[in-house]
Design a protein around this motif. Structure first.
Motif, PDB file in Angstrom:
ATOM      1  N   PRO A  57      -6.055 -33.455  23.092  1.00  0.00           N
ATOM      2  CA  PRO A  57      -7.438 -33.360  23.557  1.00  0.00           C
ATOM      3  C   PRO A  57      -7.875 -34.626  24.279  1.00  0.00           C
ATOM      4  N   GLY A  58      -8.759 -34.462  25.265  1.00  0.00           N
ATOM      5  CA  GLY A  58      -9.280 -35.607  25.992  1.00  0.00           C
ATOM      6  C   GLY A  58      -8.242 -36.310  26.829  1.00  0.00           C
ATOM      7  N   CYS A  59      -7.139 -35.639  27.122  1.00  0.00           N
ATOM      8  CA  CYS A  59      -6.036 -36.245  27.884  1.00  0.00           C
ATOM      9  C   CYS A  59      -5.643 -35.342  29.046  1.00  0.00           C
ATOM     10  N   VAL A  60      -5.055 -35.959  30.068  1.00  0.00           N
ATOM     11  CA  VAL A  60      -4.374 -35.215  31.113  1.00  0.00           C
ATOM     12  C   VAL A  60      -2.916 -35.127  30.699  1.00  0.00           C
ATOM     13  N   ASN A  61      -2.507 -33.934  30.277  1.00  0.00           N
ATOM     14  CA  ASN A  61      -1.148 -33.685  29.818  1.00  0.00           C
ATOM     15  C   ASN A  61      -0.339 -33.157  31.009  1.00  0.00           C
ATOM     16  N   VAL A  62       0.426 -34.025  31.648  1.00  0.00           N
ATOM     17  CA  VAL A  62       1.160 -33.663  32.861  1.00  0.00           C
ATOM     18  C   VAL A  62       2.441 -32.935  32.474  1.00  0.00           C
ATOM     19  N   LEU A  63       2.630 -31.757  33.063  1.00  0.00           N
ATOM     20  CA  LEU A  63       3.829 -30.948  32.835  1.00  0.00           C
ATOM     21  C   LEU A  63       4.579 -30.861  34.154  1.00  0.00           C
ATOM     22  N   ILE A  64       5.775 -31.421  34.193  1.00  0.00           N
ATOM     23  CA  ILE A  64       6.510 -31.482  35.455  1.00  0.00           C
ATOM     24  C   ILE A  64       7.936 -30.976  35.293  1.00  0.00           C
ATOM     25  N   GLY A  65       8.510 -30.607  36.424  1.00  0.00           N
ATOM     26  CA  GLY A  65       9.863 -30.089  36.472  1.00  0.00           C
ATOM     27  C   GLY A  65      10.113 -29.472  37.828  1.00  0.00           C
ATOM     28  N   GLU A  66      11.365 -29.244  38.148  1.00  0.00           N
ATOM     29  CA  GLU A  66      11.690 -28.609  39.412  1.00  0.00           C
ATOM     30  C   GLU A  66      11.212 -27.167  39.414  1.00  0.00           C
ATOM     31  N   ASN A  67      11.146 -26.573  40.617  1.00  0.00           N
ATOM     32  CA  ASN A  67      10.863 -25.146  40.690  1.00  0.00           C
ATOM     33  C   ASN A  67      11.910 -24.391  39.880  1.00  0.00           C
ATOM     34  N   GLY A  68      11.450 -23.481  39.046  1.00  0.00           N
ATOM     35  CA  GLY A  68      12.368 -22.730  38.200  1.00  0.00           C
ATOM     36  C   GLY A  68      12.657 -23.395  36.868  1.00  0.00           C
ATOM     37  N   ALA A  69      12.003 -24.544  36.593  1.00  0.00           N
ATOM     38  CA  ALA A  69      12.252 -25.249  35.332  1.00  0.00           C
ATOM     39  C   ALA A  69      11.600 -24.556  34.149  1.00  0.00           C
ATOM     40  N   GLY A  70      10.592 -23.707  34.404  1.00  0.00           N
ATOM     41  CA  GLY A  70       9.926 -22.996  33.317  1.00  0.00           C
ATOM     42  C   GLY A  70       8.463 -23.365  33.130  1.00  0.00           C
ATOM     43  N   LYS A  71       7.908 -24.207  34.017  1.00  0.00           N
ATOM     44  CA  LYS A  71       6.526 -24.675  33.856  1.00  0.00           C
ATOM     45  C   LYS A  71       5.531 -23.518  33.889  1.00  0.00           C
ATOM     46  N   SER A  72       5.624 -22.700  34.931  1.00  0.00           N
ATOM     47  CA  SER A  72       4.659 -21.611  35.078  1.00  0.00           C
ATOM     48  C   SER A  72       4.816 -20.582  33.962  1.00  0.00           C
ATOM     49  N   ILE A 190      -9.459 -26.193  26.699  1.00  0.00           N
ATOM     50  CA  ILE A 190      -8.142 -26.487  27.276  1.00  0.00           C
ATOM     51  C   ILE A 190      -8.109 -25.860  28.664  1.00  0.00           C
ATOM     52  N   LEU A 191      -7.853 -26.648  29.678  1.00  0.00           N
ATOM     53  CA  LEU A 191      -7.835 -26.142  31.052  1.00  0.00           C
ATOM     54  C   LEU A 191      -6.474 -26.417  31.677  1.00  0.00           C
ATOM     55  N   ILE A 192      -5.768 -25.346  32.051  1.00  0.00           N
ATOM     56  CA  ILE A 192      -4.466 -25.451  32.696  1.00  0.00           C
ATOM     57  C   ILE A 192      -4.683 -25.457  34.204  1.00  0.00           C
ATOM     58  N   MET A 193      -4.168 -26.466  34.882  1.00  0.00           N
ATOM     59  CA  MET A 193      -4.348 -26.610  36.325  1.00  0.00           C
ATOM     60  C   MET A 193      -2.972 -26.615  36.986  1.00  0.00           C
ATOM     61  N   ARG A 210     -11.895 -36.726  40.250  1.00  0.00           N
ATOM     62  CA  ARG A 210     -13.070 -37.282  39.564  1.00  0.00           C
ATOM     63  C   ARG A 210     -13.554 -36.312  38.486  1.00  0.00           C
ATOM     64  N   ILE A 211     -13.593 -35.032  38.801  1.00  0.00           N
ATOM     65  CA  ILE A 211     -14.036 -34.035  37.833  1.00  0.00           C
ATOM     66  C   ILE A 211     -13.062 -33.954  36.656  1.00  0.00           C
ATOM     67  N   VAL A 212     -11.765 -34.090  36.933  1.00  0.00           N
ATOM     68  CA  VAL A 212     -10.777 -34.122  35.849  1.00  0.00           C
ATOM     69  C   VAL A 212     -11.110 -35.257  34.879  1.00  0.00           C
ATOM     70  N   GLY A 213     -11.456 -36.418  35.421  1.00  0.00           N
ATOM     71  CA  GLY A 213     -11.826 -37.545  34.570  1.00  0.00           C
ATOM     72  C   GLY A 213     -13.057 -37.256  33.727  1.00  0.00           C
ATOM     73  N   GLU A 214     -14.046 -36.578  34.312  1.00  0.00           N
ATOM     74  CA  GLU A 214     -15.255 -36.234  33.572  1.00  0.00           C
ATOM     75  C   GLU A 214     -14.952 -35.234  32.453  1.00  0.00           C
ATOM     76  N   ALA A 221      -8.968 -30.865  27.044  1.00  0.00           N
ATOM     77  CA  ALA A 221      -7.539 -31.133  27.260  1.00  0.00           C
ATOM     78  C   ALA A 221      -7.121 -30.491  28.574  1.00  0.00           C
ATOM     79  N   ILE A 222      -6.526 -31.273  29.452  1.00  0.00           N
ATOM     80  CA  ILE A 222      -6.056 -30.789  30.739  1.00  0.00           C
ATOM     81  C   ILE A 222      -4.537 -30.694  30.711  1.00  0.00           C
TER      82      ILE A 222
END
Length: 539
Positions: A57-72, A190-193, A210-214, A221-222
């Motif tokens: 909560p209250g964090c930008v939780n970055v989820l990364i990986g190549e296309n096809g890694a399973g993120k979506s 929780i907002l998934i972007m 800026r809105i993400v920071g707010e 939780a982002i």
């Protein structure tokens, strides 16, 4: 009173989704949402293999990986769009199993999708409330209140867009902001972007960040997915990397660097991903002289007196801010704007009066910016998408030679490294990077002398970008002229032999070699609105 009604009643237009749980002082060390051993199998493939993912909560939780890694796939499971094959989701330590996006929203989980889910024939306000309309006590839709909310959210995103505007009349970046506004209208914790800035200008991106920071300051939780790694490093609090459906790394921001991301995503070093080979530059293959495009309404020009050349074996990049006229320039070259003035030569041949199909046959090809809408036919196979623009090459009289078509399609698949199990599979099943390679393959089958590419790496991961770069390098080494548009400064620097800069429809700079720097590109991309002098030929 609903969250949307609260927004409508906010006179200052500052309302945003507020976390329904604890306040800003919430404990960020414990996940608000987590997955345990999530597995997702499709026929013939495993998209996720035992993934444990933590959302704080209250964090930008970055989820990364190549296309096809399973993120979506993972985020669709979090939002209730899909169900896992096995494993479980825990929301504040309580097991949940959302079976639909509506159930996900009821749990406080919202999603901003990369691929737009808007209805183009409906207005902005209607899109914001489709499926969750504000109704009065007697059951009638409160259109006025919905328009108030839409107007407030557009103002929050610093967009002068009327709630009555049809979405189909907005450019793609504005449509993306409407998609974002729709998520902001919901009361989510929780907002998934998913790639929220892929179609946004730099100024629009700054507004969103800026809105993400707010939002995080309010405890939201982002979950943030982006292929723009500099952007991730700038705003991320925690990083999780997926590769081939498995979790390979997780770390707080202070332990993360660009090299760490690239190596964990791809298994290769950053230096191995991006290399520009030396090559021989030949004679001009494309010549543009005093090209102008009048505005359809209101006078003035979208493009004004633009002149330049592209030589054989040369990659020429076009940089500029949103609205500079870059896409319109490529469209003019392909003959999509009959009102365009000026001269275009392919080699020694004038293209004056030629239709789009005749220009394609003459040796021009264009890879469009909007891959989903203009680049692929999602209901067709990979093979049919690749061969579509070059069917005349495989016909003899009325008959289509399926054997020759199949042979050429597989040659493209192997040459460009498109990852498919079968050429007959639907192109919609491919990752974004592989879809983009298929679009490139379609253009290459027309055997162009000049390949034009509008934002060729939009929405694809760093490894797929590297593949596109190498493809461009190889094509240029074979003597093809490359003309590409990019909003990414680093991309222009990495790929271009020569960089042209556009601002307000004019060509403002032509840079080569060591002069292609972020500062020079950025400086030339801005001119005062009052500047009315015609630009001189600079390339």
């Amino acid at each position: 009173m609903t969250h949307a009604e609260n927004i409508a009643n906010d006179k200052n237009g500052t309302a945003l989704p507020r976390r329904t749980g604890s306040s800003n002082g919430s404990d960020k060390t414990e996940p608000v949402l987590r997955t345990e051993g999530i597995v997702k199998r499709y026929p013939g493939t495993t998209a996720l293999d035992g993934v444990d993912f933590n959302v704080y909560p209250g964090c930008v939780n970055v989820l990364i990986g190549e296309n096809g890694a399973g993120k979506s796939t993972l985020t669709r499971i979090l939002a209730g769009i899909e169900s896992p094959t096995s494993g479980q989701l825990l929301l504040r330590d309580q097991s949940i199993a959302p079976a639909s996006p509506r159930e996900g929203r009821a749990l406080g989980i919202g999603v901003i999708h990369q691929e737009l889910t808007l209805f183009p024939n409906l207005s902005v306000s209607e899109n914001l409330f489709t499926g969750r309309e504000l109704v009065s006590g007697v059951g009638t839709v409160q259109h006025g209140k919905q328009k108030e909310v839409a107007r407030t959210l557009m103002a929050r995103l610093e967009q002068d867009i009327s709630p009555d505007t049809l979405v189909e009349d907005l450019r793609i970046g504005q449509q993306q902001l409407v998609e974002i506004a729709r998520a902001l209208a919901e009361d989510v914790s929780i907002l998934i972007m998913d790639e929220p800035t892929s179609a946004l200008s730099r100024a629009e991106t700054e507004i969103l960040l800026r809105i993400v920071g707010e939002l995080t300051a309010q405890g939201v939780a982002i979950v943030y997915i982006s292929h723009k790694l500099d952007e991730c490093l700038r705003i991320g609090d925690r990083f999780t990397v997926l590769r081939d459906g498995r979790l390979v790394a997780e770390a707080p921001a202070q332990d993360v660097s660009l090299a760490w991301i690239v190596e964990n995503m791809s298994g290769r070093s950053e230096g191995a991903l991006f290399r520009k080979e030396a090559r021989t530059i030949g004679e001009p293959v494309l010549r543009v002289e005093n090209l102008s495009l009048p505005r359809p309404h209101g006078g003035g020009y979208l493009i004004k007196n633009v002149s330049f050349t592209v030589r054989a074996g040369e990659a020429v990049g076009i940089y500029g801010l949103m609205g500079a006229g870059r896409t319109e320039l490529l469209e003019c070259l392909l003959g999509m704007h009959p009102d365009a003035r000026g001269s275009v030569f392919l080699g020694d041949r004038s293209l004056a009066g030629l239709r789009i199909d005749e220009r394609l046959q003459a040796g021009l090809a264009l890879i469009p910016e909007d891959r989903q809408r203009l680049g692929v036919l999602r209901n067709m196979s990979v093979a049919k998408n690749i061969s579509l623009a070059a069917l005349s090459r495989f016909t003899r009289g009325p008959a289509l030679s399926g054997r020759r078509e199949n042979r050429e399609v597989w040659r493209m698949i192997e040459t460009l490294g498109i990852r498919v199990s079968s050429a007959r599979q639907s192109i919609a099943t491919l990752s974004g990077g592989n879809q983009q390679k298929a679009v490139v393959a379609k253009s290459l089958l027309t055997q162009p002398r000049v390949l034009m590419m509008d934002e060729p790496t939009r929405g694809i991961d760093v490894a797929a970008k590297s593949d596109i770069f190498h493809i461009v390098d190889d094509l240029a080494a074979q003597g093809m002229g490359i003309l590409f548009v990019s909003s990414e400064l680093k991309e222009v620097i990495a790929l271009a032999d020569r960089a042209l800069v556009m601002a307000r429809g004019r060509l403002t700079a032509a840079l080569e070699g060591e002069d292609i720097t972020e500062q020079h590109l950025a400086d030339a991309s801005v001119i005062a609105p009052s500047t009315e002098h015609p630009n001189e030929q600079v390339a």
